[in-house]
Design an enzyme around this catalytic site. Structure first.
Site, PDB file in Angstrom:
ATOM      1  N   GLU A  43       0.872  -1.170   0.000  1.00 28.90           N
ATOM      2  CA  GLU A  43       0.000   0.000   0.000  1.00 28.90           C
ATOM      3  C   GLU A  43       0.911   1.223   0.000  1.00 28.90           C
ATOM      4  OE1 GLU A  43      -3.091  -0.221  -0.423  1.00 28.90           O
ATOM      5  OE2 GLU A  43      -3.453  -2.334   0.024  1.00 28.90           O
ATOM      6  N   CYS A 103      -2.457   8.958   3.078  1.00 27.89           N
ATOM      7  CA  CYS A 103      -2.060   8.538   1.733  1.00 27.89           C
ATOM      8  C   CYS A 103      -3.150   8.826   0.702  1.00 27.89           C
ATOM      9  CB  CYS A 103      -1.685   7.066   1.719  1.00 27.89           C
ATOM     10  SG  CYS A 103      -2.967   5.960   2.340  1.00 27.89           S
TER      11      CYS A 103
END
Length: 480
Positions: free
Chosen positions: A253, A287
């Site tokens: 990720e 993010c």
């Protein structure tokens, strides 16, 4: 605080707390006032060997437990997280800086994550296939892949490791967690929770120290059968290569630089309010944080004016203080990065609408900042700011908006604000990102898969896809 002071400088290996064999590697401080909180222990090679051994030993027990027995432990962990929410939220705020409101929500989501994966593990069955010949059975069964290395970042110090840990434990795997050195307290609290919930000793280990040393040793060990990492694209590439060298599966990720396409049919007041909340959440250290706002030319000036005023009104301060809407950045390096990006953009001709400066002398505070008409060559248009910096540029056609959205080779999240169902459908299909938010910045729910495209990574967390990332699907052909 739950007795955590006694274990703050220790590793958790084989169900026991121990001093690190190689002393300390640094200090962690409160980003709101620069006060020292604790040291960062440095695991020795022997510590890591012991973590590997305990994880392998525990897997031979935990991996064979029936799912219904594993579920009891995970549900008890969720209950304990809720009971200790106030203390754990305080730890998160002290170490990472986010407001207590956001930290409390993080603990609540972590508890929900354990609960959800506990339930999902009861449904992670296989299948019986139509047999090719008489007197035979063709079956697929699911089994845990084995011990897992989970490497987690500092921005969500409980929730992001929990996504890995809950899924892995639910599948029957054991886990060695390497939390960020700046913010290990939440994972150490989780170790207490899982131990008190009855988890097998050694099924959950916490190691800290030199990241490269830990990664290379643990990934290279035959004990570790899966790697899960959340962090920057640069580090993710290195870890992916290391995992590939040993033919081990990985979930990555990685970073983003999320575009937000705002069409001229929106309710401007509502859109700006939503954008404000999305941009200032965790001081932009997310993010999936909205960063490149691509606004239709007809409403560009009004959007910039309203968004700027909204950002100016945000109350920035110590996350533990009542009334604070946005806390500090995690450290001084992040403040310096923000200053550099703002100076670079303004130097290239961008308009500084509001913000752009450090706040005060102590702590890592930075003003919520808005830049308009930013040249594509600017550093902030190339690299993810990971801070309270919003960039607003204009577009006239959908093709222009999509071209800018896809200019960078990342694809974690993308957003659209529009009142048109047709436009929403068109953009949802066209945007190249793992999560698409329409009039919303919520693109991560425990029941749904979360993962990026292109340089934003591979694999999924959340949803059934997240659980199956820790399962091997074994085919059995049984002829009588």
């Amino acid at each position: 605080m739950l007795g955590l002071e006694d274990t703050a400088n220790k590793l958790f290996i084989g169900g026991e707390w121990r001093k690190a064999g190689d002393g300390e590697i640094g200090e962690r401080v409160n980003p709101a006032n620069d006060q020292r909180l604790a040291s960062i222990p440095r695991a020795s090679s022997q510590d890591l060997d012991d973590a590997l051994s305990s994880s392998a030993d525990a897997f031979r027990v935990w991996g064979r437990k029936p799912a219904v027995q594993r579920v009891e432990v995970l549900r008890r962990a969720a209950e304990l997280l809720r009971q200790r929410a106030d203390d754990i939220a305080t730890i998160i705020t002290l170490e990472q800086g986010k407001t207590l409101t956001e930290a409390s929500l993080e603990v609540a989501l972590a508890a929900e994550t354990f609960e959800w994966f506990a339930g999902e593990s009861l449904r992670a069955g296989g299948q019986v296939l139509p047999a090719r010949i008489a007197h035979s059975r063709q079956m697929v069964i699911t089994q845990p892949v084995g011990p897992v290395l989970a490497i987690a970042p500092w921005n969500f110090p409980l929730l992001l490791p929990t996504r890995k840990v809950a899924a892995a434990l639910a599948a029957g795997c054991t886990v060695i967690v390497k939390p960020a050195g700046e913010t290990p307290g939440a994972v150490q609290a989780l170790a207490h929770v899982l131990s008190d919930a009855g988890l097998e000793a050694g099924a959950f280990n916490v190691v800290l120290g030199a990241s490269s040393e830990i990664s290379e040793k643990l990934i290279g060990s035959p004990v570790i059968r899966k790697i899960s990492f959340t962090g920057s694209t640069e580090v993710g590439r290195r870890l992916s290569q290391l995992a590939a060298d040993y033919a081990k599966p990985s979930t990555m990720e990685l970073g983003g630089h999320a575009p937000v396409v705002v069409f001229d049919d929106v309710d401007l007041e509502k859109a700006v309010a939503t954008c404000l909340a999305g941009k200032t959440r965790n001081a932009g250290q997310v993010c999936t944080s909205p960063t490149r706002f691509i606004v239709h030319d007809r409403i560009f000036d009004a959007f910039v004016a309203d968004f700027g005023r909204a950002l100016e009104a945000v109350s920035v301060g110590d996350g533990s203080h009542e009334g604070t809407q946005m806390g500090p950045l995690v450290n001084h390096r992040r403040v310096q990065a923000m200053e550099q990006m703002v100076d670079d953009a303004v130097g290239r001709g961008a308009k500084l609408v509001t913000g752009g400066n450090r706040i005060g002398e102590a702590g890592s505070f930075f003003q919520p900042t808005l830049l308009a008409d930013v040249p594509v060559e600017a550093e902030s248009m190339q690299s993810e700011p990971f801070g309270p910096l919003a960039i607003v540029n204009r577009f006239e056609t959908i093709d222009e908006a999509l071209e800018e959205s896809h200019r960078l080779d990342v694809g974690l999240a993308a957003y659209v604000f529009t009142a048109s169902a047709n436009t929403a459908l068109t953009m949802s299909d066209a945007l190249q990102a793992g999560g698409i938010g329409i009039n919303s910045f919520s693109v991560s729910s425990i029941e749904a898969p979360f993962g990026g495209m292109k340089d934003s990574g591979h694999g999924y967390e959340g949803g059934t896809e997240g659980l199956h990332g820790y399962l091997h699907h074994k085919y059995i052909n049984h002829v009588v």
